[in-house]
Write a protein that holds these residues in place. Structure first.
Motif, PDB file in Angstrom:
ATOM      1  N   CYS A  36       0.869  -1.179   0.000  1.00 12.94           N
ATOM      2  CA  CYS A  36       0.000   0.000   0.000  1.00 12.94           C
ATOM      3  C   CYS A  36       0.902   1.224   0.000  1.00 12.94           C
ATOM      4  O   CYS A  36       1.789   1.341   0.842  1.00 12.94           O
ATOM      5  CB  CYS A  36      -0.900   0.005   1.232  1.00 12.94           C
ATOM      6  SG  CYS A  36      -1.890   1.511   1.347  1.00 12.94           S
ATOM      7  N   ALA A  38      -0.474   4.351   0.039  1.00 12.85           N
ATOM      8  CA  ALA A  38      -1.374   5.476   0.299  1.00 12.85           C
ATOM      9  C   ALA A  38      -0.863   6.388   1.415  1.00 12.85           C
ATOM     10  O   ALA A  38      -1.494   7.394   1.723  1.00 12.85           O
ATOM     11  CB  ALA A  38      -2.774   4.963   0.640  1.00 12.85           C
ATOM     12  N   CYS A  39       0.220   5.996   2.061  1.00 13.43           N
ATOM     13  CA  CYS A  39       0.883   6.888   3.009  1.00 13.43           C
ATOM     14  C   CYS A  39       2.328   6.441   3.118  1.00 13.43           C
ATOM     15  O   CYS A  39       2.683   5.367   2.626  1.00 13.43           O
ATOM     16  CB  CYS A  39       0.159   6.909   4.360  1.00 13.43           C
ATOM     17  SG  CYS A  39       0.755   5.710   5.564  1.00 13.43           S
ATOM     18  N   VAL A  41       4.052   4.982   5.193  1.00 12.77           N
ATOM     19  CA  VAL A  41       4.381   3.764   5.927  1.00 12.77           C
ATOM     20  C   VAL A  41       4.655   2.596   4.979  1.00 12.77           C
ATOM     21  O   VAL A  41       5.473   1.719   5.255  1.00 12.77           O
ATOM     22  CB  VAL A  41       3.246   3.423   6.925  1.00 12.77           C
ATOM     23  CG1 VAL A  41       3.495   2.097   7.620  1.00 12.77           C
ATOM     24  CG2 VAL A  41       3.135   4.524   7.974  1.00 12.77           C
ATOM     25  N   LEU A  42       3.997   2.591   3.831  1.00 10.51           N
ATOM     26  CA  LEU A  42       4.209   1.576   2.793  1.00 10.51           C
ATOM     27  C   LEU A  42       4.061   0.140   3.332  1.00 10.51           C
ATOM     28  O   LEU A  42       4.975  -0.687   3.247  1.00 10.51           O
ATOM     29  CB  LEU A  42       5.601   1.746   2.153  1.00 10.51           C
ATOM     30  CG  LEU A  42       5.845   3.062   1.423  1.00 10.51           C
ATOM     31  CD1 LEU A  42       7.282   3.130   0.946  1.00 10.51           C
ATOM     32  CD2 LEU A  42       4.877   3.232   0.265  1.00 10.51           C
ATOM     33  N   CYS A  43       2.905  -0.162   3.867  1.00  9.55           N
ATOM     34  CA  CYS A  43       2.653  -1.496   4.422  1.00  9.55           C
ATOM     35  C   CYS A  43       2.744  -2.558   3.335  1.00  9.55           C
ATOM     36  O   CYS A  43       2.290  -2.349   2.210  1.00  9.55           O
ATOM     37  CB  CYS A  43       1.251  -1.562   5.028  1.00  9.55           C
ATOM     38  SG  CYS A  43       1.037  -0.535   6.470  1.00  9.55           S
ATOM     39  N   ILE A  45       1.024  -5.885   2.742  1.00  7.28           N
ATOM     40  CA  ILE A  45      -0.174  -6.499   3.330  1.00  7.28           C
ATOM     41  C   ILE A  45      -0.390  -7.889   2.753  1.00  7.28           C
ATOM     42  O   ILE A  45      -0.487  -8.070   1.539  1.00  7.28           O
ATOM     43  CB  ILE A  45      -1.412  -5.615   3.076  1.00  7.28           C
ATOM     44  CG1 ILE A  45      -1.136  -4.159   3.514  1.00  7.28           C
ATOM     45  CG2 ILE A  45      -2.620  -6.161   3.822  1.00  7.28           C
ATOM     46  CD1 ILE A  45      -2.253  -3.200   3.171  1.00  7.28           C
ATOM     47  N   GLY A  51      -3.836  -3.222   6.414  1.00  7.64           N
ATOM     48  CA  GLY A  51      -2.614  -2.492   6.717  1.00  7.64           C
ATOM     49  C   GLY A  51      -2.677  -1.898   8.115  1.00  7.64           C
ATOM     50  O   GLY A  51      -3.663  -2.061   8.854  1.00  7.64           O
ATOM     51  N   ALA A  52      -1.625  -1.179   8.472  1.00  7.13           N
ATOM     52  CA  ALA A  52      -1.473  -0.704   9.846  1.00  7.13           C
ATOM     53  C   ALA A  52      -2.587   0.240  10.280  1.00  7.13           C
ATOM     54  O   ALA A  52      -2.866   0.366  11.466  1.00  7.13           O
ATOM     55  CB  ALA A  52      -0.125  -0.007  10.002  1.00  7.13           C
ATOM     56  N   CYS A  53      -3.220   0.908   9.346  1.00  5.18           N
ATOM     57  CA  CYS A  53      -4.264   1.868   9.724  1.00  5.18           C
ATOM     58  C   CYS A  53      -5.654   1.253   9.657  1.00  5.18           C
ATOM     59  O   CYS A  53      -6.643   1.936   9.931  1.00  5.18           O
ATOM     60  CB  CYS A  53      -4.203   3.088   8.809  1.00  5.18           C
ATOM     61  SG  CYS A  53      -4.536   2.685   7.091  1.00  5.18           S
ATOM     62  N   ARG A  55      -7.304   0.761   7.149  1.00  5.14           N
ATOM     63  CA  ARG A  55      -8.104   1.425   6.120  1.00  5.14           C
ATOM     64  C   ARG A  55      -7.953   0.734   4.756  1.00  5.14           C
ATOM     65  O   ARG A  55      -8.796   0.878   3.888  1.00  5.14           O
ATOM     66  CB  ARG A  55      -7.711   2.898   6.016  1.00  5.14           C
ATOM     67  CG  ARG A  55      -8.017   3.674   7.290  1.00  5.14           C
ATOM     68  CD  ARG A  55      -7.315   5.036   7.338  1.00  5.14           C
ATOM     69  NE  ARG A  55      -7.553   5.825   6.182  1.00  5.14           N
ATOM     70  CZ  ARG A  55      -6.609   6.163   5.302  1.00  5.14           C
ATOM     71  NH1 ARG A  55      -5.367   5.793   5.468  1.00  5.14           N
ATOM     72  NH2 ARG A  55      -6.914   6.896   4.256  1.00  5.14           N
ATOM     73  N   TYR A  56      -6.862   0.014   4.574  1.00  8.63           N
ATOM     74  CA  TYR A  56      -6.616  -0.687   3.314  1.00  8.63           C
ATOM     75  C   TYR A  56      -6.420  -2.168   3.608  1.00  8.63           C
ATOM     76  O   TYR A  56      -5.943  -2.534   4.682  1.00  8.63           O
ATOM     77  CB  TYR A  56      -5.379  -0.128   2.607  1.00  8.63           C
ATOM     78  CG  TYR A  56      -5.602   1.261   2.066  1.00  8.63           C
ATOM     79  CD1 TYR A  56      -6.061   1.463   0.771  1.00  8.63           C
ATOM     80  CD2 TYR A  56      -5.377   2.368   2.866  1.00  8.63           C
ATOM     81  CE1 TYR A  56      -6.284   2.733   0.285  1.00  8.63           C
ATOM     82  CE2 TYR A  56      -5.598   3.651   2.396  1.00  8.63           C
ATOM     83  CZ  TYR A  56      -6.054   3.824   1.099  1.00  8.63           C
ATOM     84  OH  TYR A  56      -6.282   5.081   0.624  1.00  8.63           O
ATOM     85  N   VAL A 467      -3.071   7.488  10.236  1.00 10.83           N
ATOM     86  CA  VAL A 467      -2.010   6.603   9.739  1.00 10.83           C
ATOM     87  C   VAL A 467      -0.888   6.681  10.763  1.00 10.83           C
ATOM     88  O   VAL A 467      -0.761   7.681  11.482  1.00 10.83           O
ATOM     89  CB  VAL A 467      -1.513   7.015   8.335  1.00 10.83           C
ATOM     90  CG1 VAL A 467      -2.560   6.714   7.296  1.00 10.83           C
ATOM     91  CG2 VAL A 467      -1.103   8.474   8.288  1.00 10.83           C
ATOM     92  N   PRO A 468      -0.082   5.618  10.837  1.00 11.70           N
ATOM     93  CA  PRO A 468       0.871   5.576  11.943  1.00 11.70           C
ATOM     94  C   PRO A 468       2.123   6.414  11.746  1.00 11.70           C
ATOM     95  O   PRO A 468       3.094   6.243  12.481  1.00 11.70           O
ATOM     96  CB  PRO A 468       1.212   4.083  12.064  1.00 11.70           C
ATOM     97  CG  PRO A 468       0.685   3.421  10.871  1.00 11.70           C
ATOM     98  CD  PRO A 468      -0.146   4.351  10.107  1.00 11.70           C
TER      99      PRO A 468
HETATM  100  S1  SF4 Z   1      -0.764   2.736   7.172  1.00  7.80           S
HETATM  101 FE1  SF4 Z   1      -2.622   2.511   5.962  1.00  7.80          FE
HETATM  102  S2  SF4 Z   1      -2.448   4.032   4.310  1.00  7.80           S
HETATM  103 FE2  SF4 Z   1      -0.393   3.790   5.222  1.00  7.80          FE
HETATM  104  S3  SF4 Z   1       0.579   2.269   3.911  1.00  7.80           S
HETATM  105 FE3  SF4 Z   1      -0.320   1.162   5.651  1.00  7.80          FE
HETATM  106  S4  SF4 Z   1      -2.354   0.526   4.910  1.00  7.80           S
HETATM  107 FE4  SF4 Z   1      -1.612   2.106   3.515  1.00  7.80          FE
END
Ligand code: SF4
Length: 536
Positions: A36, A38-39, A41-43, A45, A51-53, A55-56, A467-468
């Motif tokens: 991901c 989208a932030c 952190v680049l999870c 998954i 992911g960590a938030c 949300r994805y 997001v973390p």
């Molecule tokens: S924290 Fe959320 S938005 Fe950020 S990379 Fe992980 S899943 Fe994506």
């Protein structure tokens, strides 16, 4: 290979310690992970996980946004709004599986151009910033071609300004405010009947320890989502704050917001008290009022009482600092009102003098008569005086906690709107672009950048995420005439008709429709698709 670590309390979340490789594989299943982006952190998954938030998620190898996009339907002008069912969203299948998504059902009759508005809630982000916003929606409003650029902003620079309607002393100005022991904000100015707090902000998100940043983000998400947060103020009170609810101060739910300061209360009710009292003291932490000295009493030709007050006299009948701040009478620390009276001038006062002492809300009130030695003796309050005290209470509004989101959108998310971001900033300043947060009206601060402020009570429920990094995720929409969008260098090739958006979802969805959820434009909110003027 990239190293990974688990995040505490979030099962199934892999957060990379270094830049991830796109082809990373789940060690257990050997299935490819999805990155991901989208932030920052680049999870990475794994399939069936989020992911960590949260949300994805990785659903069958595809990265999906777990929450549905919230669409606003215009509330009917009169009568009960017609309810439109939410899109179905299945419950998660076990702790590690992301929620299943179902495309929205919508009927063509809803698609009247100015009835539907795509909000940023659940829409996804523009990160890493060069991407056009996920939804750039063309529609018509009263015959004008419009476009709305919709995104979820990732805000490192944001805070909540909280107004707490109470006279009670919450804490000294500039005092630290703590959540779970971490400093997350500070007390700012006292306003008229309210105490203002500043909570969150980049300093606490990024400038302290990792724990401070995490707790700050959690607290901000709760506050923005209209949930209760418990806070402790250094040198002050313990409070529970929830948008749209009465604050709870030291375990006691606040009821009334004062009618005015002590001086104003004297002025407002002077005429109603005339003839029933010889003196009135309205106890207030800031400005205590004394009727016969006050201009109101003098204009009504009231006889001076000879009362001698503690504190610092400001102007006739108005006293500062009669006591210390506290949670007693009128936001002072006193439980015994007579303690703020120094004495009586025997040349002026007289036995039998009738004295009313009340707080600015009427919650505290006592009635005294001076004896032969000019000592106030408490007696039962006459009905006519009680009626005025009740009137003071009646004029108090219900105490509320008001929570405003304040975010700086002047940064990179503008690139999701136009290749030339400063043109968006200028167009907003020229009132050519309507800025909304989840469809709620946003006040745009003057000066540089796009610093917006919105009342969370006017936004859809659960508009905020985190997001973390840590940072706050909040919806933001820019609506303007289509022609203006073209002139400010908008991403015209990504503009898609509303019908297509409703049918397919975001432009980057790989053929799978985005899940949609309907909500109503909040009562009192202007419809976000106004008609900004055309660029000259
Ligand atoms: S924290 Fe959320 S938005 Fe950020 S990379 Fe992980 S899943 Fe994506």
């Amino acid at each position: 290979m990239t190293e990974h670590t688990k995040t505490d309390g979030l099962p199934g979340i892999d957060v990379p310690l270094a830049a991830a490789e796109p082809a990373a594989r789940d060690a257990r299943t050997a299935s490819p992970k999805v990155e991901c982006n989208a932030c920052p952190v680049l999870c990475q998954i794994s399939e069936g996980r989020t992911g960590a938030c949260d949300r994805y998620a990785n659903r069958a190898g595809a990265l999906v946004r777990v929450d549905p996009v919230v669409l606003l339907r215009r509330t009917l002008e009169a009568g009960t709004p017609e309810l439109v069912p939410f899109a179905a969203r299945a419950e998660p299948q076990g702790a590690e599986a992301p929620a299943a998504l179902a495309p929205a059902e919508w009927s063509g009759d809803l698609l009247h151009a100015d009835e539907v508005f795509v909000t940023g809630v659940g829409s996804s982000t523009t990160y890493p910033d060069y991407k056009p916003a996920p939804f750039i929606v063309a529609s018509q409003a009263r015959g004008v071609d419009m476009v709305t650029v919709v995104t979820e902003g990732i805000f490192s620079y944001c805070s909540f300004k909280v107004k707490i309607d109470t006279d009670r002393f919450l804490g000294p100005e500039q005092a630290n405010i703590r959540c779970k022991g971490e400093v997350v904000g500070h007390v700012t100015t006292a306003e008229y009947g309210s105490q203002m707090l500043s909570l969150g902000g980049v300093h606490h998100l990024t400038g302290g320890s990792k724990k401070e940043g995490r707790i700050t983000a959690e607290m901000m998400q709760l506050l923005g989502n209209k949930k209760a947060v418990e806070l402790t103020i250094d040198g002050g009170s313990q409070i529970v704050v929830q948008a749209g609810r009465a604050p709870i101060v030291n375990g006691v739910e606040e009821q009334r917001m004062r009618v005015g300061c002590g001086s104003a209360t004297i002025g407002i009710f002077a005429k109603q008290l005339l003839g029933h009292v010889d003196e009135v003291v309205v106890v207030d932490d800031h400005i205590t009022g004394v009727l016969t000295e006050h201009q109101a009493g003098r204009c009504l030709d009231m006889r001076r009482s000879g009362i001698q007050m503690r504190g610092r006299k400001s102007t006739p009948g108005r006293y500062f600092q009669v006591a210390n701040p506290g949670t007693g009478w009128g936001g002072t620390d006193i439980a015994e009102p007579l303690s703020i009276i120094e004495g009586w001038n025997p040349e002026v006062a007289w036995p039998g003098l009738r004295l009313l002492m009340t707080s600015t809300t009427g919650e505290h009130a006592s009635w005294y008569v001076l004896d032969e030695a000019l000592r106030p003796v408490e007696q039962a309050m006459p009905a006519a005086v009680r009626a005025v005290v009740d009137r003071i209470g009646e004029n108090c509004e219900p105490s509320l906690s008001t929570v405003l989101f304040l975010g700086g959108a002047g940064g990179s998310l503008r690139a999701g709107v136009t290749d030339n971001p400063v043109r968006l900033t200028r167009a907003i300043k020229q009132a050519l672009v309507n800025v909304t947060c989840g469809g709620a009206p946003a006040y745009v601060w003057p000066g540089g950048g796009i610093t917006v402020m919105a009342d969370v009570m006017r936004m859809p429920d659960d508009s905020f995420g985190t997001v973390p990094t840590p940072a706050i995720v909040a919806p933001i929409e820019f609506s303007m005439a289509l022609e203006n969008y073209r002139l400010l260098g908008g991403h015209m090739e990504y503009v898609r008709p509303l019908a297509e958006v409703l049918g397919r979802g975001a432009w980057h969805d790989d053929g799978a429709p985005t899940a949609l959820r309907w909500a109503h434009n909040a009562p009192g909110n202007p419809w976000p698709l106004g008609q900004p003027p055309l660029l000259g």
